[in-house]
Enzyme design. Structure first.
Site, PDB file in Angstrom:
ATOM      1  N   SER A 254       0.823  -1.208   0.000  1.00 44.08           N
ATOM      2  CA  SER A 254       0.000   0.000   0.000  1.00 44.08           C
ATOM      3  C   SER A 254       0.851   1.249   0.000  1.00 44.08           C
ATOM      4  O   SER A 254       2.042   1.215   0.283  1.00 44.08           O
ATOM      5  CB  SER A 254      -0.934   0.002   1.216  1.00 44.08           C
ATOM      6  OG  SER A 254      -0.384   0.761   2.265  1.00 44.08           O
ATOM      7  N   LYS A 255       0.210   2.350  -0.326  1.00 42.91           N
ATOM      8  CA  LYS A 255       0.915   3.633  -0.356  1.00 42.91           C
ATOM      9  C   LYS A 255       1.502   3.963   1.007  1.00 42.91           C
ATOM     10  O   LYS A 255       2.479   4.690   1.121  1.00 42.91           O
ATOM     11  CB  LYS A 255      -0.049   4.741  -0.774  1.00 42.91           C
ATOM     12  CG  LYS A 255      -0.627   4.534  -2.161  1.00 42.91           C
ATOM     13  CD  LYS A 255      -1.594   5.664  -2.507  1.00 42.91           C
ATOM     14  CE  LYS A 255      -2.521   5.296  -3.651  1.00 42.91           C
ATOM     15  NZ  LYS A 255      -1.875   5.034  -4.912  1.00 42.91           N
ATOM     16  N   ARG A 256       0.901   3.422   2.033  1.00 44.18           N
ATOM     17  CA  ARG A 256       1.370   3.691   3.391  1.00 44.18           C
ATOM     18  C   ARG A 256       2.767   3.128   3.635  1.00 44.18           C
ATOM     19  O   ARG A 256       3.466   3.550   4.545  1.00 44.18           O
ATOM     20  CB  ARG A 256       0.398   3.078   4.410  1.00 44.18           C
ATOM     21  CG  ARG A 256      -0.993   3.657   4.332  1.00 44.18           C
ATOM     22  CD  ARG A 256      -1.756   3.374   5.597  1.00 44.18           C
ATOM     23  NE  ARG A 256      -1.033   3.864   6.759  1.00 44.18           N
ATOM     24  CZ  ARG A 256      -1.554   3.972   7.964  1.00 44.18           C
ATOM     25  NH1 ARG A 256      -2.801   3.614   8.173  1.00 44.18           N
ATOM     26  NH2 ARG A 256      -0.838   4.425   8.975  1.00 44.18           N
TER      27      ARG A 256
END
Length: 548
Positions: A254-256
RNA sequence: GCCCCCAUCGUCUAGUGGCCUAGGACACCGGCUUUUCAUGCCGGCGACAGGGGUUCGAGUCCCCUUGGGGGUGCCA
């Protein structure tokens, strides 16, 4: 099905760059359509007005184009089923909603988020699942008007039938959900816009989508969609739920992850006293409160990607590539990324691995898609990129390199194609495009940009009472008069020196290399000096001699 | 908590009941080539999660256990 032609779509929401997982979904849909003479449609799912990011759809379009995934209908490509932005299809959803309201398959609800939160917390505390309590009798339109007048939010919920449902999935087979599993979910939000579950069904119907290939995280949503289709009296497309793509450690990609990696790196740096909180604040220009929240509470939104990038540089952390654009910036070839991505969850069978886009189209079939989630192994991607770079003709490499160099503001973007081609060829064996700059970039900078690596100087030049320096000194006048100044002539010259002095190639080439590049790494010595030119070569050697 | 999905080397996978003493690729380890760094070449290590069935025969079919994952939003 009103249409015999296969029609499939990729429907991203414009909330940022195209994620590699999304790219894989797009690719599978694309391949499926191309293989079966179908139509590949691109639809922008921008019903969440608050989360849309301006210009994001353009970035997604750019990334798809970079990968070579083109659509038959979509933004900028007119088709008979547009518009292809959900934000421009509001009347369609409204009409469908009215139909469901009229038939009694949907009803108004007025709960505030706070009220729903309380109910969910209670359910959690009681260790039971939350199900929206359907009111009896169902609220009427008049009730809705009254609620609105009171300032309450008014949504429309779908009245889920109390029956079991079996989804036939082209990959997973039959999946049955028991009656009573679903609760009455929202189909139209209080701001009047449809939720994903509603918009996706309405649009897929109107766009005559025959096959829905999407990530497996949607499997549990499918009953909702099929129930809506039944209520609307429209056909159900065929479903194929794709296995998920994970990070190498098994967590969801994920972008996280970008924030996560940098946060960890910064924390480590602080712990080892290589960095202070004050520096972090200064570097980002953010408030110390914001920084603290970002650091401790995992509040990603507190810092922008630019700020995070600054921290990463300071802490010596590499930000992981997550979006397609990240890989483009990192110097991967789109054909390599595509090849890598297609093999997560699909394989052509046998030992085949390296595939062009056209070969993928020829070989693609739904029944060869796996059920198992795959991990994104960056090492393998790297190896694959090396393969593709090695196999690529020079012109292709030049094209890709220019794209990369421009994107990265590299000084090598200014080189002409012919020179670039020779440089690229001299560096063959590189894994990513920036490797070329690492190896040959210094040859195209000013002479004062050369920084002499201490270890290299000690080992190659200063050792044995400065044998390397002496070598350079003796070489200098000969280099001044060497004709012609070509790679072949230079290599020949170096070989001659070796023969006459009884030394190895390394004994001669390495001192020169360190003198002109500052480091013991550069293309083959002949190429290195040709790229530099005679003047700069001599100048750099003289400059190096001063290091003695 | 409930529902659903999944399970072959560390990773991606081949395998669709006998061709499997399980094949390939990446990584790893060893060696060779090489004017540097990379490449390249050769070799090695390494898996059917566990337990029950079905069958003449199971990695391949069924069940259970375990493990992993997804969903359970006025996000998509």
């Amino acid at each position: 099905m009103t249409s015999q032609t296969i029609r499939a779509r990729f429907a991203p929401s414009p909330t940022g760059y195209l994620h590699v997982g999304g790219a894989r979904s797009a690719l599978f849909n694309y391949l499926f359509c191309r293989r079966n003479n179908g139509k590949f449609i691109l639809r922008i799912e921008d019903t969440d007005i608050d989360r849309n990011i301006v210009g994001a759809e353009q970035k997604i379009l750019d990334d798809l184009r970079w990968l070579g995934i083109d659509c038959d209908e979509g933004p900028g490509v007119d088709g008979a089923f547009g518009p292809y932005f959900q934000s421009q299809r509001r009347d369609t959803y409204d009409a469908a909603c009215q139909k469901l309201l009229a038939s009694g398959d949907a009803y108004y609800a007025f709960d505030t988020n706070e009220e729903l939160d309380v109910l969910r917390k209670q359910a959690e505390a009681a260790k039971t699942g939350f199900k929206y309590p359907r009111p009896d009798p169902l609220p009427t339109a008049a009730d809705a008007d009254r609620a609105r007048a009171e300032g309450r939010p008014v949504v429309v919920r779908f009245k889920v039938p109390d029956e079991a449902i079996t989804i036939h999935d082209e990959i997973l087979g039959d999946v049955t959900f028991a009656a009573g599993e679903l609760d009455d979910f929202v189909i139209v939000k209080s701001n009047g816009w449809p939720t994903y579950h509603f918009a996706v069904v309405v649009d897929d119907t109107h766009m005559e989508i025959t096959h829905v290939l999407r990530a497996q995280e949607h499997l549990g949503n499918t009953p909702k969609h099929v129930f809506i289709q039944r209520a609307l009296g429209v056909p159900t497309p065929k479903y194929a739920h794709l296995p998920l793509v994970f990070n190498i450690d098994g967590t969801k990609m994920s972008k996280r992850d970008k924030h996560k990696a940098v946060r960890q790196g910064v924390k480590d740096a602080i712990k080892q006293n290589n960095m202070t909180d004050a520096q972090v604040v200064e570097l980002t220009g953010a408030s110390s409160d914001a920084v603290e929240r970002w650091l401790k509470k995992k509040a990603d939104a507190e810092l922008s990607m630019d700020q995070v990038a600054k921290l990463a540089a300071a802490a010596g952390v590499t930000i992981p590539e997550i979006d397609v654009h990240d890989f483009r910036v990192s110097g991967y070839l789109p054909e390599a990324l595509l090849n890598f991505i297609v093999l997560i969850g699909w394989s052509p069978g046998g030992d085949r691995e390296k595939l062009t886009r056209d070969e993928m189209i020829e070989l693609f079939s739904l029944d060869r898609i796996n059920k198992t989630a795959g991990r994104f192994d960056r090492e393998k991607l790297l190896a694959m990129n090396l393969d593709w770079c090695s196999a690529a003709p020079t012109e292709r490499l030049v094209e890709a390199f220019k794209d990369w160099a421009t994107l990265n503001d590299s000084h090598m973007a200014a080189l002409d194609d012919a020179t670039l081609g020779r440089v690229l060829d001299s560096c063959r064996g590189f894994r990513t495009l920036p490797d070329v700059v690492a190896k040959a970039g210094i040859l195209f900078e000013s002479d004062d940009a050369v920084v002499f690596d201490e270890k290299a100087v000690a080992k190659v030049l200063a050792k044995n009472d400065g044998a390397g320096f002496a070598m350079l000194e003796s070489l200098l006048p000969q280099l001044e008069s060497l004709e012609p100044w070509t790679a072949e002539a230079i290599e020949g010259f170096v070989k001659n020196i070796c023969e006459s002095t009884g030394s190895k190639m390394g004994d001669v080439a390495q001192p020169i290399r360190v003198a002109v590049a500052g480091r013991p790494v550069s293309p083959a010595i002949g190429d290195t000096l040709v790229f530099l030119g005679r003047d700069k070569t001599l100048n750099r050697i003289r400059r190096c001699l001063q290091q003695r």
